[in-house]
Design a protein around this motif. Sequence first.
Motif, mmCIF file in Angstrom:
data_model
loop_
_atom_site.group_PDB
_atom_site.id
_atom_site.type_symbol
_atom_site.label_atom_id
_atom_site.label_comp_id
_atom_site.label_asym_id
_atom_site.label_seq_id
_atom_site.Cartn_x
_atom_site.Cartn_y
_atom_site.Cartn_z
ATOM 1 N N ILE A 1 -5.332 -2.953 -2.798
ATOM 2 C CA ILE A 1 -6.003 -1.647 -2.758
ATOM 3 C C ILE A 1 -6.656 -1.309 -4.107
ATOM 4 O O ILE A 1 -7.844 -0.989 -4.149
ATOM 5 C CB ILE A 1 -5.104 -0.501 -2.293
ATOM 6 N N ASN B 1 -0.337 -2.335 9.738
ATOM 7 C CA ASN B 1 0.135 -1.608 8.574
ATOM 8 C C ASN B 1 -0.222 -2.391 7.316
ATOM 9 O O ASN B 1 -0.730 -3.504 7.378
ATOM 10 C CB ASN B 1 1.635 -1.365 8.688
ATOM 11 N N THR B 2 0.057 -1.801 6.174
ATOM 12 C CA THR B 2 -0.298 -2.453 4.920
ATOM 13 C C THR B 2 0.408 -3.798 4.820
ATOM 14 O O THR B 2 1.638 -3.875 4.897
ATOM 15 C CB THR B 2 0.103 -1.584 3.721
ATOM 16 N N GLY C 1 -2.889 1.450 9.129
ATOM 17 C CA GLY C 1 -4.211 0.859 9.111
ATOM 18 C C GLY C 1 -4.891 0.822 10.458
ATOM 19 O O GLY C 1 -4.661 1.643 11.337
ATOM 20 N N GLY D 1 -7.597 0.511 3.246
ATOM 21 C CA GLY D 1 -6.417 0.430 2.392
ATOM 22 C C GLY D 1 -5.307 1.389 2.736
ATOM 23 O O GLY D 1 -4.331 1.483 2.008
ATOM 24 N N LYS D 2 -5.428 2.127 3.845
ATOM 25 C CA LYS D 2 -4.397 3.095 4.209
ATOM 26 C C LYS D 2 -3.130 2.388 4.685
ATOM 27 O O LYS D 2 -3.177 1.323 5.263
ATOM 28 C CB LYS D 2 -4.919 4.015 5.315
ATOM 29 N N SER D 3 -1.999 3.045 4.469
ATOM 30 C CA SER D 3 -0.737 2.428 4.888
ATOM 31 C C SER D 3 -0.665 2.290 6.406
ATOM 32 O O SER D 3 -0.139 1.305 6.929
ATOM 33 C CB SER D 3 0.451 3.253 4.372
ATOM 34 N N VAL E 1 -8.973 -5.467 -1.168
ATOM 35 C CA VAL E 1 -8.623 -4.876 0.120
ATOM 36 C C VAL E 1 -8.703 -5.948 1.190
ATOM 37 O O VAL E 1 -9.674 -6.716 1.242
ATOM 38 C CB VAL E 1 -9.578 -3.717 0.485
#
Length: 519
Positions: free
Chosen positions: A121, A105-106, A232, A228-230, A125
């Motif tokens: 982000i 996860n982020t 990941g 950069g997605k929450s 990144v």
Amino acid sequence: MKKTFMLASVTALVLSCGSSTKTTTVQQETETPKDVNFYAKSITADELRTDLMIYASDEFEGRETGQPGQKKAIEFLKQRYVDLSIPAAKKDGEYFQEVPLEILNTPEVSLSINNTNFNLISDFVSILPSKTGQINTTEITYVGYGIETDLYSDYKDIDIAGKVVLFKAGEPKTADGTYLASATKEASKWSNFRQEFALKRDLAKEKGAKAILFYAPDSYQMAANRYGKSRGRMSLQANEESLFYFIINTNLAESIFPSISTESNPKTIKTAFNLDFKKVSDNFNSENVAAFIKGTEKPNEVIVVSAHLDHEGIKDGIVYNGADDDGSGTVALLEIAEAFKTAKNNGKGPKRSILFLHVTGEEKGLLGSSYYADYDPIIPLNETMVDLNIDMIGRTDPKRESTNRNYLYLIGSDKLSTELHTISETVNASCCNIELDYTFNDNNDPNRFYYRSDHYNFAKNNIPVIFYFNGTHDDYHKPTDTPDKIQYDLLENRTRLVFYTAWELANRDNKIIVDKALK
């Protein structure tokens, strides 16, 4: 002399095989259970189709790693091996090898340069599954393009061990357009983003860098969208890096070194760099499936035949069936296993052992094969002679449709063993007459296919490999990759080629020689 004997022995094994997928009545009448062709011809388009219609059906929900569809897939594979009376590879009798994975996860990150804060982000990144940690330093080492070749080096007289390193995308060239790293006027792998992304990272890591800042302005948004997605990427739980690797935007890069776009000379930049990184992840398990036929004469020399069992899963309610990727390789592996088992039942070897390995998490970064090779090999790597890896062999590359459709891309056969490559060529000429295309075997292949399927985790451990591949097509990684589009005559012939090659490797007198260094 040795080469001549080897070619003769290969030809003898497959002497009576025809040059196409079909055989004459005379051949069928004269073949007996003593012939390799007898077993090769048990691999049929009809049986491949039967298995694939099940394996790539909606019932298996796209086989996404760790999801219910993938669990159905491994149960299907296990049952097929049980039905064939091919035992599990593990000593405890279990067909499943648990692979500990995590969803990254982020991360929680704070980063400041000279007391100015930058944001994850929007400014940088995180690329690697790094460990929780901190860095506080007063200098950053700028190394220009971060390249090192026989002709050119950005690292000359620079020690980056334990340092924060900054480099930029691309490669240097003279006013007349000659690239310094290669002394040619053609851009090399050092300025192809897919390749330089890993090459420059691995070089800095090898030299001991503690953190990497990669300035790639033309590719930053792509990296931000991908990483950069929450929710990941997926990673091995054991695969944490002490190295921090960030792709940075222009704002952050110029705050460190305002002239970064125009200057390439390495230098030490005095600046306060403060990083606090906390990894955030969710843990779960997936599974490889491994079955084993023990060799009759050389059981501790093992041929691995591999394919990945996973695919893309369900997206927006639509099943991604993955019939070609890699349902085709999966059912091919089952047919090859059945042919070897029938031969063994008839007292025909194999002399060496065969490991049938279905790996998970390929689509997530070769995770199942990485866990197998790097952390928990069921068969010791020093007993593993070769890996024959099958990933997409049921379709035709659109680029090949106007030429000979009876082709197959081969990758890696000559990378570590000249002998393996020669055996592969000779077996094919004697049995299957497939046009072997080495387009993607080029060391500068911008697609980097050599590094993108599971064979690579064997190759990096100095185990010779062959990667069998039909190339991508319009349905690659789309929900339209369905079983009805598989060209089963091609799948049959290509599967037979892998079987014939495995048969020769398993039954030849001498172990193949590794005579090249890993590149």
